[in-house]
Design a protein around this motif. Structure first.
Motif, mmCIF file in Angstrom:
data_model
loop_
_atom_site.group_PDB
_atom_site.id
_atom_site.type_symbol
_atom_site.label_atom_id
_atom_site.label_comp_id
_atom_site.label_asym_id
_atom_site.label_seq_id
_atom_site.Cartn_x
_atom_site.Cartn_y
_atom_site.Cartn_z
ATOM 1 N N TYR A 1 0.833 -1.194 0.000
ATOM 2 C CA TYR A 1 0.000 0.000 0.000
ATOM 3 C C TYR A 1 0.870 1.247 0.000
ATOM 4 N N THR B 1 -5.165 -8.334 -9.002
ATOM 5 C CA THR B 1 -5.407 -6.898 -9.195
ATOM 6 C C THR B 1 -6.891 -6.579 -9.065
ATOM 7 N N LYS C 1 -8.542 -3.771 -6.348
ATOM 8 C CA LYS C 1 -9.420 -2.654 -6.708
ATOM 9 C C LYS C 1 -10.432 -2.337 -5.605
ATOM 10 N N CYS D 1 -9.714 -2.345 -2.378
ATOM 11 C CA CYS D 1 -9.020 -1.814 -1.201
ATOM 12 C C CYS D 1 -9.620 -0.454 -0.822
ATOM 13 N N VAL E 1 -7.993 2.558 -2.314
ATOM 14 C CA VAL E 1 -8.254 2.751 -3.746
ATOM 15 C C VAL E 1 -9.662 3.311 -3.931
ATOM 16 N N GLY F 1 -9.819 6.874 -2.887
ATOM 17 C CA GLY F 1 -8.891 7.738 -3.617
ATOM 18 C C GLY F 1 -7.709 8.253 -2.815
ATOM 19 N N SER G 1 -2.870 3.904 -3.250
ATOM 20 C CA SER G 1 -2.808 2.913 -4.321
ATOM 21 C C SER G 1 -2.264 1.607 -3.762
ATOM 22 N N VAL G 2 -2.407 0.546 -4.557
ATOM 23 C CA VAL G 2 -1.913 -0.774 -4.178
ATOM 24 C C VAL G 2 -1.010 -1.282 -5.290
ATOM 25 N N GLU G 3 0.211 -1.615 -4.945
ATOM 26 C CA GLU G 3 1.129 -2.267 -5.867
ATOM 27 C C GLU G 3 0.943 -3.768 -5.677
#
Length: 106
Positions: A8, A80, A84, A86, A89, A92, A95-97
């Motif tokens: 994260y 992935t 989405k 999370c 995410v 806003g 992000s999640v790698e």
């Protein structure tokens, strides 16, 4: 089934009790939705340091990690799709790698 690491980036730590409760509920609901694919729920992380041959930087780099989770999925695409949902995410704030964990036999 392969494991995938969610790293994260971003987000923030809520301070208002109502916001803490709402944030924990959102993460709990997301984890519940992941179900048995959730291998290691993980945790938020503190200040990160970047270690390289040039030394150590205590600024966390360009995009410091703010937490992690490990899930299992059939493919990177399936992982992935999970990411989405999370809360970071969805709202806003981050992000999640997503990366596959490769098993190494020793």
């Amino acid at each position: 089934m392969p494991q995938f690491l969610f790293v994260y980036h971003g987000g923030h730590t809520p301070t208002d009790p109502a916001e803490v409760e709402a944030t924990m509920a959102a993460w709990g609901a997301w984890f519940q939705g992941i179900g048995t694919a959730l291998e290691i729920p993980g945790n938020p992380v503190g200040q990160s340091y970047t270690v390289s041959s040039g030394g150590v930087e205590d600024n966390g780099g360009a995009n410091p990690a703010s937490g992690f989770t490990v899930v299992k999925a059939d493919s990177i695409e399936a992982a992935t799709e999970m990411a989405k949902g999370c809360p970071m995410v969805v709202n806003g704030s981050g992000s999640v790698e997503v990366a596959e964990v490769h098993e190494i036999e020793m």
